[in-house]
Design an enzyme around this catalytic site. Structure first.
Site, PDB file in Angstrom:
ATOM      1  N   TRP A 311      -3.801  38.808 -35.610  1.00 44.91           N
ATOM      2  CA  TRP A 311      -3.309  37.049 -36.391  1.00 44.91           C
ATOM      3  C   TRP A 311      -4.242  36.139 -34.841  1.00 44.91           C
ATOM      4  CZ3 TRP A 311      -0.520  41.242 -34.747  1.00 44.91           C
ATOM      5  CH2 TRP A 311       0.089  42.254 -36.207  1.00 44.91           C
ATOM      6  N   ASP A 312      -4.990  36.469 -34.513  1.00 46.79           N
ATOM      7  CA  ASP A 312      -5.301  35.644 -33.667  1.00 46.79           C
ATOM      8  C   ASP A 312      -4.010  34.567 -32.748  1.00 46.79           C
ATOM      9  OD1 ASP A 312      -7.430  33.779 -32.301  1.00 46.79           O
ATOM     10  OD2 ASP A 312      -7.760  32.769 -33.146  1.00 46.79           O
ATOM     11  N   TYR A 313      -3.335  35.734 -32.332  1.00 51.61           N
ATOM     12  CA  TYR A 313      -2.037  34.967 -31.556  1.00 51.61           C
ATOM     13  C   TYR A 313      -2.483  35.274 -30.146  1.00 51.61           C
ATOM     14  CZ  TYR A 313       1.181  33.683 -35.487  1.00 51.61           C
ATOM     15  OH  TYR A 313       2.076  33.348 -36.480  1.00 51.61           O
ATOM     16  N   LYS A 339       1.572  30.672 -28.804  1.00 48.86           N
ATOM     17  CA  LYS A 339       1.265  30.154 -30.507  1.00 48.86           C
ATOM     18  C   LYS A 339       2.650  30.523 -31.295  1.00 48.86           C
ATOM     19  CE  LYS A 339      -3.894  30.432 -30.448  1.00 48.86           C
ATOM     20  NZ  LYS A 339      -4.895  30.761 -31.117  1.00 48.86           N
TER      21      LYS A 339
END
Length: 677
Positions: A311-313, A339
């Protein structure tokens, strides 16, 4: 007597935190080594903040000297340091500039001659520099006090803090150039955040282009001798056993505990972000807070905040070092905001959570070949700083049947099962967005009240996986969509912020909010919207919706919190109530962390005001400082007190009504014209 007791408590608290801070100084990017962003200065208070005037404005000259197409790829994110009787900061092109703190007049400048043809993946930016004093050198020796900076073209540079002259004994005449593997283009790899110095070791991370390929460069953290530049150690934040991946780099600022000899890394996600079938498992030590021995690079502990991230977290914020009260007594901790809006609080020696963290089941059913983690860690004591789920009924629009309907359709068409819904070929709602929650600006911590302050962003991303066969060489994404080929995987990807036809965020306001949290009680004390649409909406209409907030705050013992936003104001809020008290007009938005300092008996507040090209703001090249008006000095046109927040909201509500009426008239005229045709 009470004032004396409070002063003593403040001094003790700051000293006990392990980060002593002189009353006039801001010697590190985050205020101190642990990134507390707290200043004991209290000359400026809620009672007199309305008397702030613009003290000076300094322009770097980039707007005049560089081509407009180059300036459109800049982000001015630097926070100045007050060291060696100078304010020292870096421009987006890595020019290091020293100013007189009282007048803003330039004292010296160093230009590393960055190429403007490299097109860095993360834009031209430099968040700050690091300061270090060689206690072995003679008092007046050249480069006894040094400024270190990482550059967009992957150099580490050492300068004399008093003159700006390169330190000849560091590396090759003051600089080190990294040896990297093959790059897709010169800007794929860069350094954007300030280095840190611990135990006479300079430590630097990196920023790497996302979603390009599976076999991307590793996110190696590198350390060098602060005197000679000799390489000391390297640390790859990703275990590569049985996986194909790179990255897990440290692009965000790091923190240092000098007494313990530890450096704390906020690591990012492995490559690529949205499909991880070739990197099975949790991907230790990516998406983690990692504590290393500063002198050797040995890993002491790590704590992972997201397992097998798709999730690009990644961790975008500097870990904040603090001392807090718990049921077991005082504890030295690492506070890591994320985030997603989580706040993890970890023991500084062991990395174990101070309060329970639960592994909870999360949505499954990933794309073909994906191997998701069945659970993710959820803190239990400190509540999430913002909502983590959005439904079609939660969308926003000024006109129900038009822009709100368009937003509702975007959300309803995508997979949407709450936090950690996996990316899909259908499209997936990612909320908070991949740039949401707390970003690189980090959090601030008051050591006396033990209150944490953080800026947060609320927005929706729609992420979609595209089967490889559907992505020809000449494929172009729809307007407004990020595109990543994710070479080596079955899927490319697109990512877009959910926007209405009017260009407004599809989720209900606030879009940017400052949050104050009592860590001891695990309770949110207040929330305040930050920013308006004044500098984005037609006719300067100031809708009180808040703006996305990637930058952070500075807090003071004067009960004030200062912050910038995506509109062109520096703001002051009451630290106890969250009420907005003051606005100082800037030439363009100040999308940088503010700082405060004392100079010749006067307290100043300064911020870089150069805009943020990725967010579509106007672009500038200024640093602006404010101070209290001197006796007989006229009030500033650039400063205003906010004494009727209810009135401001009402003006915003009237503005909304006017726009709705105008838009309704336009739609009605369009419908009639269609009927007549």
């Amino acid at each position: 007597m009470r004032n004396a007791v409070c002063l003593f408590a403040l001094i003790v608290a700051v000293l006990c935190a392990g980060n002593p801070l002189p009353a006039s100084a801001w010697e590190h990017w985050g205020g101190d080594r642990g990134g507390s962003r707290f200043s004991p200065l209290k000359q400026i208070t809620p009672d007199n903040v309305g008397n702030l005037v613009r003290a000076w404005e300094f322009r770097t000259g980039d707007l005049d000297r560089r081509a407009p197409e180059v300036m459109k790829r800049t982000k001015f994110q630097a926070t100045p340091l007050l060291v060696e009787d100078s304010l020292i900061f870096c421009s987006p092109f890595n020019e290091v500039i020293a100013l007189d703190p009282g007048s803003g007049v330039q004292k010296w400048r160093y230009d590393p001659d960055i190429s403007t043809a490299q097109r860095p993946a993360n834009r031209y930016t430099c968040r700050g520099v690091a300061y270090w004093v060689d206690d072995r050198a003679a008092e007046n020796a050249a480069c006894r006090a040094r400024i270190f900076m990482g550059t967009n073209d992957v150099r580490v540079i050492a300068l004399d803090a008093r003159t700006g002259i390169p330190c000849a004994d560091f590396g090759n005449n003051g600089e080190i150039k990294f040896a990297l593997g093959p790059l897709e283009w010169p800007g794929e790899f860069q350094i954007t955040s300030a280095p840190v110095v611990a135990r006479d070791i300079v430590i630097v991370g990196s920023a790497i282009a996302d979603n390009r390929r599976v076999d991307a460069l590793p996110g190696t953290v590198r350390a060098f001798d602060a005197r000679t530049g000799r390489a000391r150690w390297e640390f790859d934040p990703l275990l590569h056993d049985g996986i194909i991946a790179g990255h897990a780099n440290v692009w965000a600022p790091m923190s240092v505990d000098e007494e313990r000899g530890l450096v704390f890394l906020p690591t990012s996600s492995p490559s690529p972000d949205f499909w991880g079938g070739k990197r099975p498992g949790n991907n230790d030590y990516a998406n983690s807070v990692v504590a290393l021995r500063a002198e050797t690079g040995e890993r002491v502990w790590s704590f992972q905040t997201v397992h097998h991230d798709v999730w690009d977290y990644d961790l975008p914020a500097q870990p904040t070092l603090a001392r807090i009260d718990t049921a077991e007594g005082q504890r030295d901790v690492v506070i890591q905001p994320t985030k997603q809006g989580f706040v993890f609080v970890l023991d500084r020696d062991t990395g174990k959570p101070i309060w329970p963290v639960e592994e909870r089941a999360v949505p499954q059913g990933g794309a073909e070949g994906e191997q998701l983690s069945p659970t993710q860690p959820f803190p239990t004591h400190v509540p999430a700083l913002l909502p983590q789920r959005i439904s079609p009924g939660d969308v926003f629009g000024l006109i129900p049947l038009w822009d709100r309907g368009a937003c509702r359709a975007q959300v309803a068409s995508a997979r949407n099962e709450g936090l950690y819904t996996p990316p899909s070929t259908q499209g997936t709602v990612v909320f908070p967005m991949t740039g949401g929650g707390v970003n690189w600006g980090g959090a601030a911590f008051d050591p006396v009240s033990q209150i944490l302050y953080a800026n947060t962003t609320r927005a929706i991303h729609i992420v979609k996986l595209l089967p490889r066969a559907a992505v020809a060489d000449g494929f172009s994404p729809p307007p407004g969509h990020d595109f990543g080929r994710q070479q080596g995987t079955p899927f490319a990807m697109t990512r877009a912020v959910a926007l209405s036809p009017l260009g407004m965020l599809c989720n209900k306001p606030p879009w940017g909010e400052m949050v104050a949290v009592d860590l001891k009680a695990g309770k949110i004390l207040w929330r305040s919207r930050v920013g308006t649409t004044e500098d984005r909406a037609p006719l300067g209409i100031a809708f009180p919706f808040g703006t996305p907030l990637v930058s952070g705050v500075a807090i003071t013992a004067g009960d004030l919190v200062f912050t910038g936003a995506m509109d062109a104001y520096l703001r002051a809020f009451h630290a106890r109530s969250g009420r907005e008290l003051w606005q100082g007009r800037l030439p363009v938005p100040g999308v940088a962390n503010p700082m405060t300092y004392l100079w010749k008996g006067e307290q100043y507040v300064a911020i870089g005001a150069g805009g943020h090209s990725e967010s579509g703001t106007t672009i500038g090249d200024s640093v602006v400082a404010f101070r209290l008006a001197r006796p007989g000095e006229a009030p500033s046109l650039w400063s205003r007190t906010i004494d009727r927040p209810g009135g401001r909201f009402m003006s915003g509500a009237i503005a909304v009504a006017v726009v709705v009426l105008l838009m309704a008239m336009l739609v009605w005229r369009w419908l009639r014209s269609r009927a007549g045709a």
